[in-house]
Design an enzyme around this catalytic site. Sequence first.
Site, PDB file in Angstrom:
ATOM      1  N   HIS A   1       0.821  -1.173   0.149  1.00  0.00           N
ATOM      2  CA  HIS A   1       0.078   0.073  -0.167  1.00  0.00           C
ATOM      3  C   HIS A   1       0.907   1.135   0.008  1.00  0.00           C
ATOM      4  O   HIS A   1       0.508   2.243   0.496  1.00  0.00           O
ATOM      5  CB  HIS A   1      -0.890  -0.007   1.372  1.00  0.00           C
ATOM      6  CG  HIS A   1      -1.774  -0.988   1.335  1.00  0.00           C
ATOM      7  ND1 HIS A   1      -3.125  -1.073   0.856  1.00  0.00           N
ATOM      8  CD2 HIS A   1      -1.651  -2.428   2.126  1.00  0.00           C
ATOM      9  CE1 HIS A   1      -3.543  -2.331   0.973  1.00  0.00           C
ATOM     10  NE2 HIS A   1      -2.880  -3.052   1.598  1.00  0.00           N
TER      11      HIS A   1
ATOM     12  N   SER B   1      18.052  17.247 -16.785  1.00  0.00           N
ATOM     13  CA  SER B   1      17.456  18.431 -17.016  1.00  0.00           C
ATOM     14  C   SER B   1      18.273  19.709 -17.667  1.00  0.00           C
ATOM     15  O   SER B   1      19.545  19.752 -17.486  1.00  0.00           O
ATOM     16  CB  SER B   1      17.054  19.256 -15.623  1.00  0.00           C
ATOM     17  OG  SER B   1      16.511  20.283 -15.495  1.00  0.00           O
TER      18      SER B   1
ATOM     19  N   LYS C   1      21.190  17.121 -12.242  1.00  0.00           N
ATOM     20  CA  LYS C   1      20.092  16.326 -12.259  1.00  0.00           C
ATOM     21  C   LYS C   1      20.172  15.298 -13.204  1.00  0.00           C
ATOM     22  O   LYS C   1      20.662  15.144 -14.394  1.00  0.00           O
ATOM     23  CB  LYS C   1      18.897  16.897 -12.244  1.00  0.00           C
ATOM     24  CG  LYS C   1      17.312  16.311 -12.090  1.00  0.00           C
ATOM     25  CD  LYS C   1      16.195  17.218 -12.195  1.00  0.00           C
ATOM     26  CE  LYS C   1      15.066  16.366 -11.565  1.00  0.00           C
ATOM     27  NZ  LYS C   1      14.855  15.260 -12.127  1.00  0.00           N
TER      28      LYS C   1
ATOM     29  N   GLU D   1      11.748   5.108 -17.798  1.00  0.00           N
ATOM     30  CA  GLU D   1      10.542   5.855 -18.396  1.00  0.00           C
ATOM     31  C   GLU D   1      10.373   5.303 -19.801  1.00  0.00           C
ATOM     32  O   GLU D   1       9.372   5.152 -20.146  1.00  0.00           O
ATOM     33  CB  GLU D   1      10.930   7.292 -18.432  1.00  0.00           C
ATOM     34  CG  GLU D   1      11.079   8.019 -16.920  1.00  0.00           C
ATOM     35  CD  GLU D   1      11.751   9.276 -17.026  1.00  0.00           C
ATOM     36  OE1 GLU D   1      12.375   9.630 -18.047  1.00  0.00           O
ATOM     37  OE2 GLU D   1      11.735   9.860 -15.820  1.00  0.00           O
TER      38      GLU D   1
END
Length: 464
Positions: free
Chosen positions: A189, A319, A325, A332
């Site tokens: 959960h 980025s 970053k 993805e």
Amino acid sequence: METRIERDSMGTIDVPADRYWGAQTQRSLGNFDIGRDTFVWGRAMVHALGVLKKSAAAANTALGELPSEVGNLVVQAADEVIAGKLDDHFPLVVFQTGSGTQSNMNSNEVISNRAIELAGGEKGSKDPVHPNDHVNRGQSSNDTFPTAMHIAVVCELNERLYGSVKQLRDTLAKKSEEYADVVKVGRTHLQDATPITLGQEIGEWVAQIDFALERVREADTATRDLAIGGTAVGTGLNAHPEFGKTCAAEISKETGLEFRQAENLFASLSAHDALVTVSAALRTLAGALMKMANDVRWLASGPRNGIGELLIPANEPGSSIMPGKVNPTQCEAMTMVATRVFGNDATVGFAGTQGNFQLNVYKPVMAHAVLESIRLIADACVSFDEHCAQGIEPDHEVIAHNLDRNLMVVTALNRHIGYDKAATIAKKAHAEGTTLREAALASGEVSEADFDKWVVPMDMTHNN
């Protein structure tokens, strides 16, 4: 541009002089300018049509339906199609006649004209090799196109998909073994749960992939049944009675994969349940890969304000505005592939319901969708393996820190002091910001020796 005149039952039409295709292919180019997805994509369908036409010529020659000199010319030209030498002569798009008639005729015309050229004749003359009478002998687009669909899918599964998925699967299996003793927080959960090992967590991904891949292999087996020999409606009209079986045997010989003529040719033309099943299995596999990729990117989230239990390769800057970053780009890409496969499956599932009477006329889009799913999954697995999975490592410090703060190890106390008292201890620790050990000892319900004996995270990763 120099042209020549080609003829069909509708009359004459100009065709580029340097192209092997004929009148029907040229008409299709003019009538179906819908997108530019062609069957040369991945070569799968063009290769399959070449295999089919070569096998059909060999079968018809063996059965006395074609003179050997004509059959040999067709085989020779079809070999060039199989080898990819004539790919530029297959220009048709997916969105055409639903039976695939134009693509079937495209292959007939290319092979006919190349065979004529090999014989020293003039392209477009249909002599000594006629596209319909010889290359398409004993066939209809209604049985040849679904046969080519099945050949293409089975070949792509065996030559592209299985090895690529296994490459990733085996890497994950090694990681599972390597990190079998790394105890970490389990999560249900999206909340903290009892401990597991990192090996168990990765092993779950392996098991899902194995399950899905087995379903694909089962669907592959059913797809070995071919429609060839059914001709227009499944009756086999105009084909030699042994043509279908003989052709299937030739296809098996050519591909090195076992094919057979379908028992019910009517069903093979009017329904494509085997492809629907393959697509559904690919969807299941894509779902397993999506679960794996999402787990990896959550576990690697951070680097300072996420879960951060996994370290993954930093492949490129993440980025254009935030210096330093780095993003989980392979995760993805994999999840985007999965969504595309889900969409393809929706297309295939719906198209598979649209058979009317003796023919389903959604064949090209079904073939394209399944073949694209195979290609995308295969490529994504190799990419994820090489640029992410092989470099996955645990951050032992973060894992130990999270495990030390995990209140759900309190579950180990249930059998000794009961659920209610254990829950009180866990809530006290959370409310006061202490460790579970501190709260347990402060409660007076557990001694220091008993706590250290009962609450052992590694022992909680298996059934004692």
